[in-house]
Design an enzyme around this catalytic site. Structure first.
Site, short mmCIF file in Angstrom:
data_model
loop_
_atom_site.label_atom_id
_atom_site.label_comp_id
_atom_site.label_asym_id
_atom_site.label_seq_id
_atom_site.Cartn_x
_atom_site.Cartn_y
_atom_site.Cartn_z
N VAL A 149 5.94 37.22 4.35
CA VAL A 149 6.63 36.46 4.37
C VAL A 149 7.35 35.92 5.64
O VAL A 149 7.83 36.40 6.39
CB VAL A 149 7.76 37.33 3.83
CG1 VAL A 149 8.52 36.49 3.77
CG2 VAL A 149 7.95 37.94 2.50
N PRO A 150 6.42 34.30 6.04
CA PRO A 150 6.41 33.95 7.80
C PRO A 150 7.53 33.60 8.03
O PRO A 150 8.48 32.39 8.16
CB PRO A 150 6.09 32.83 7.26
CG PRO A 150 5.91 32.34 5.47
CD PRO A 150 6.49 33.55 5.20
N CYS A 151 8.94 34.92 8.02
CA CYS A 151 10.05 34.38 8.42
C CYS A 151 10.05 33.49 10.46
O CYS A 151 10.83 33.53 10.63
CB CYS A 151 11.39 36.24 8.16
SG CYS A 151 10.24 37.01 10.07
N HIS A 152 8.99 34.32 10.71
CA HIS A 152 8.24 32.99 12.31
C HIS A 152 8.81 32.05 12.27
O HIS A 152 8.98 30.90 13.13
CB HIS A 152 7.20 34.01 12.53
CG HIS A 152 6.45 33.34 11.86
ND1 HIS A 152 5.61 33.79 11.26
CD2 HIS A 152 5.69 31.60 11.83
CE1 HIS A 152 4.50 33.34 10.70
NE2 HIS A 152 4.58 32.29 11.34
#
Lengths: 247, 183
Positions: A149-152
């Site tokens: 889950v690409p929270c970056h």
């Protein structure tokens, strides 16, 4: 051994535990490569539950999930490419332990395309709580499955990259690796430009939206706020949806 | 610490490796007990999984001394018994199910036609009779003769004196013989 037929029949009621029982109890784990170095990944029968960077993996998993952890010989199919691209392509996640809001936040994050960034307020709005910007930050700081889950890809509205579960340096590396032009974003932020509009399409976008990246310099106009862009006659892009956040 | 069995030794060494050892040694006895208490395959899976999970969480908080003194089999079965009793209590607060619509079903999804036929002749019938015993007798008979625990361990698990265990077991067996027409 038993002369009494009843006792023999009772002993015969004992059965072997089914083969799948252990997978309902224990999680499996393995170390895998990723764009920011080796990561430890744990998964249950439902899907990937935890991605960890650095030391202290087993202790962190234990205090967070309270579930036994056993080494696996190979990662689940699709895990390594998913870590590399941030696209799950069918890889299942186990987000059972999370609260509703955190799950909504993570789902909103999954809508950010590779190579683009969105502000915290945009995530808050998509998760159904437009004012809860700080709560989004907290939820992302506890994202159990970073990269997947690409929270970056969630950054501050003032142009700074902001915090990251694995530290700001890892956030920068990940964004550069997927082609985000951080130098250009920083330059725009210094000029207080957070939205880009095209006078050929009449549309205003977030700067990393693929529609914004196509605007030629001659037709490009920068804005500090969405309100200012609207006043100038631009409508919000239907792809990156800059209108989806509290003003 | 040389006198320790491999399970406790492994638990002292490393919690997760110790758990694997604990599971490997006791999975069949825990599952069999769960199956014969609940009477349903799916319930037995839930019950056994929950037992091992709670055991893991409990032992994570134990110090070395407590782990070294752990009698793992009766300890696990005590946890199972607590979960089972809490479930039964929670169910008794709900309106009683219509038993005619919920037949006792003990089906191992792996078993073939022949095995199923064999089970019908032996296990199924006896398991059905077990379900007709009063709870205290059924628990004692299952632990003593299905799980094959010595009387002293049954007494620990059920928290009753050994003499009481013996009398529950013998009354239970007597009743099974009467019910099933077994000599």
């Amino acid at each position: 051994m038993n002369d009494d037929p009843l006792l023999a029949r009772l002993a015969g009621l004992a059965v072997e535990a089914p083969a799948g029982l252990l997978d309902r109890i224990a999680a499996r784990w393995i170390a895998v490569p990723s764009p920011i170095g080796e990561l430890s990944v744990a998964w249950t029968a439902r899907g990937v539950a935890y991605v960890h960077e650095g030391d202290g993996f087993t202790g962190a998993f234990r205090s967070r999930f309270g579930r036994p952890l056993m080494p696996a010989t190979r990662p689940p199919a699709g895990l390594v490419p998913a870590l590399r691209t941030g696209r799950l392509s069918g890889l299942a996640l186990d987000l059972e332990e999370l609260g509703d809001f955190q799950r909504d936040v993570l789902r909103a994050v999954q809508a950010i395309p590779r190579g683009e960034v969105r502000p915290y307020a945009w995530i808050a709005a998509r998760a159904g709580r437009p004012g809860a910007v700080r709560a989004v930050g907290t939820a992302l700081a506890r994202n159990p499955v970073p990269l997947l889950v690409p929270c970056h890809r969630v950054t501050r509205s003032d142009g700074a990259l902001g915090e990251y579960v694995f530290g700001p340096a890892a956030k920068q590396r990940l964004l550069l690796a997927e082609g985000v032009d951080l130098g250009r974003l920083d330059g725009l932020a210094r000029e207080r430009v957070f939205y880009l509009a095209s006078d050929t399409t009449g549309v205003v976008c977030f700067p990393t939206c693929h529609n914004a990246r196509r605007i030629t310099p001659a037709h490009r106009h920068g804005f500090r706020t969405l309100g200012a862009a609207r006043t100038a006659g631009y409508r919000p892009c239907r792809t990156c949806r800059p209108d989806l956040q509290a003003a | 610490m040389d006198c320790l069995d491999p399970v406790r030794k492994a638990l002292l060494d490393d919690l997760d490796e110790g758990f694997a050892e604990l599971y490997g040694v006791h999975r069949d006895v825990v599952f069999s007990t769960a199956l014969r208490l609940s009477g349903r395959w799916a319930d037995a899976e839930d019950l056994a999984a929950e037992t091992f999970l709670r055991a893991y969480r409990a032992v994570a908080g134990y110090d070395a001394e407590r782990i070294a003194a752990l009698q793992t089999r009766p300890w696990l079965l005590t946890i199972l018994m607590n979960i089972w009793r809490n479930c039964a209590r929670a169910k008794s607060r709900k309106p009683p199910p219509d038993l005619r619509e919920e037949p006792m079903e003990v089906v191992d999804p792996r078993e073939g036609v022949e095995d199923a036929a064999l089970r019908k002749e032996t296990g199924d019938e006896l398991a059905g009779l077990l379900a007709q015993l009063p709870e205290e007798q059924r628990l004692a008979v299952v632990l003593r003769h299905v799980a094959d625990l010595p009387v002293v361990e049954v007494a620990t698990v059920l928290k009753i004196p050994q003499g009481t265990v013996k009398s529950h077991v013998s009354r239970g067996l007597k009743r099974l013989r009467t019910l099933g027409g077994v000599r």
